[in-house]
Design an enzyme around this catalytic site. Structure first.
Site, PDB file in Angstrom:
ATOM      1  N   SER A  20       0.851  -1.188   0.000  1.00 24.81           N
ATOM      2  CA  SER A  20       0.000   0.000   0.000  1.00 24.81           C
ATOM      3  C   SER A  20       0.883   1.233   0.000  1.00 24.81           C
ATOM      4  O   SER A  20       1.989   1.215   0.561  1.00 24.81           O
ATOM      5  CB  SER A  20      -0.896   0.015   1.239  1.00 24.81           C
ATOM      6  OG  SER A  20      -1.574   1.256   1.351  1.00 24.81           O
TER       7      SER A  20
ATOM      8  N   TYR B  55      -1.430  -0.361  10.522  1.00 24.70           N
ATOM      9  CA  TYR B  55      -1.642  -0.783   9.137  1.00 24.70           C
ATOM     10  C   TYR B  55      -0.508  -0.283   8.243  1.00 24.70           C
ATOM     11  O   TYR B  55       0.063  -1.053   7.448  1.00 24.70           O
ATOM     12  CB  TYR B  55      -2.985  -0.258   8.639  1.00 24.70           C
ATOM     13  CG  TYR B  55      -3.229  -0.459   7.162  1.00 24.70           C
ATOM     14  CD1 TYR B  55      -3.612  -1.693   6.661  1.00 24.70           C
ATOM     15  CD2 TYR B  55      -3.073   0.602   6.254  1.00 24.70           C
ATOM     16  CE1 TYR B  55      -3.834  -1.888   5.308  1.00 24.70           C
ATOM     17  CE2 TYR B  55      -3.299   0.418   4.905  1.00 24.70           C
ATOM     18  CZ  TYR B  55      -3.671  -0.819   4.426  1.00 24.70           C
ATOM     19  OH  TYR B  55      -3.889  -1.002   3.085  1.00 24.70           O
TER      20      TYR B  55
END
Length: 271
Positions: free
Chosen positions: A145, A158
């Protein structure tokens, strides 16, 4: 472009929803054998029918929680028993379970973010590597990501775990390149499903009962605050664009590319 993927066996974790589904469909269009791994069996079987329609050479649905090493071992054994080999592994499973400043976060959510983002990747990679090494060839593609590159506030764990996915990609590429295996990552930015009614599973962040829907209903301003602007007319990627990147990295055309993190982000990092 001739990808050389026809007949190759491709395992896509989380392949029954959103980005994973789009990746599976992209490989099906190349005539690959596609294995969809996930937890929502009804959605998984629906996706498998779509893969057949798309042109997959063969399709297998396997229900498994990839944060569990035992279930991953069973999945890989089933794939090898039916198809003999795993040529391409796409570690797509990932996500976040909440949105909080780190100081306010619940440690229980850390464990979930760690498990779903990095433990799943380690489990599946560890299970397929011996077979790839034995045949001196393979492709591993990890879905990271842009959060793991720039760090998103309210998503500390995250972001850290996606950064770990990127670092693992580089280290593993150094370890297995001499065995004919390439290892790369894709770092998407903002990739919602185009048709949520068809493209999400019960465990998806985009499901009507998922974390994004809950946060949008209760903390929409905070969600909006962590968004980044692209350089393009639209502000989100399409799942199919992540699928196209995965196909390229798995293809014969990318045989000399390894240890890379490919951002599919509309230029958010330089905007």
């Amino acid at each position: 472009m001739e990808t050389g993927l026809a007949g190759r066996t491709v395992v896509v974790t989380g392949g029954n929803a959103n980005i994973g589904r789009a990746i599976a469909l992209a490989f099906a269009a190349e005539g690959a054998v596609v294995v969809v791994v996930g937890r929502d069996e009804a959605q998984g079987r629906r996706v498998c029918e779509q893969l057949r329609e798309q042109g997959a050479a063969d399709v297998l649905w396997h229900a498994a929680d990839v944060t569990d090493r035992g279930q991953v071992g069973g999945m890989v054994a089933a794939v090898q028993g039916r198809f003999g080999t795993v040529d391409v592994l796409v570690n797509n499973v990932g996500g976040n379970v909440d949105l909080d400043a780190f100081v306010d976060s619940d440690p229980a959510t850390w464990e979930q973010d760690i498990a779903v983002n990095i433990t799943s990747t380690l489990n599946c990679t560890h299970a397929v590597l011996p077979g790839m090494i034995a045949k001196e060839g393979g492709r591993i593609i990890n879905i990271g990501s842009t959060s793991g590159i720039v760090g998103d506030p309210l998503l500390a764990v995250y972001s850290a775990m996606k950064g770990a996915v990127h670092a693992f990609t580089k280290v593993l590429a150094k370890e297995v390149g001499r065995q004919g295996i390439t290892v790369n990552a894709i770092a998407p930015y903002g990739t919602p499903p185009q048709n949520p009614g068809e493209e999400v599973s019960t465990g998806s962040r985009w499901h009507p009962d998922g974390v994004f829907a809950r946060l949008a209903a209760t903390r929409g301003d905070e969600m909006h605050s962590i968004g980044r602007r692209t350089l393009l007319q639209r502000q989100f990627a399409f799942p199919a664009e992540i699928g196209a990147a995965a196909v390229f990295l798995a293809s014969d055309a990318a045989a000399f590319i390894t240890g890379q993190v490919l951002s599919v982000d509309g230029g958010t990092q330089i905007a």
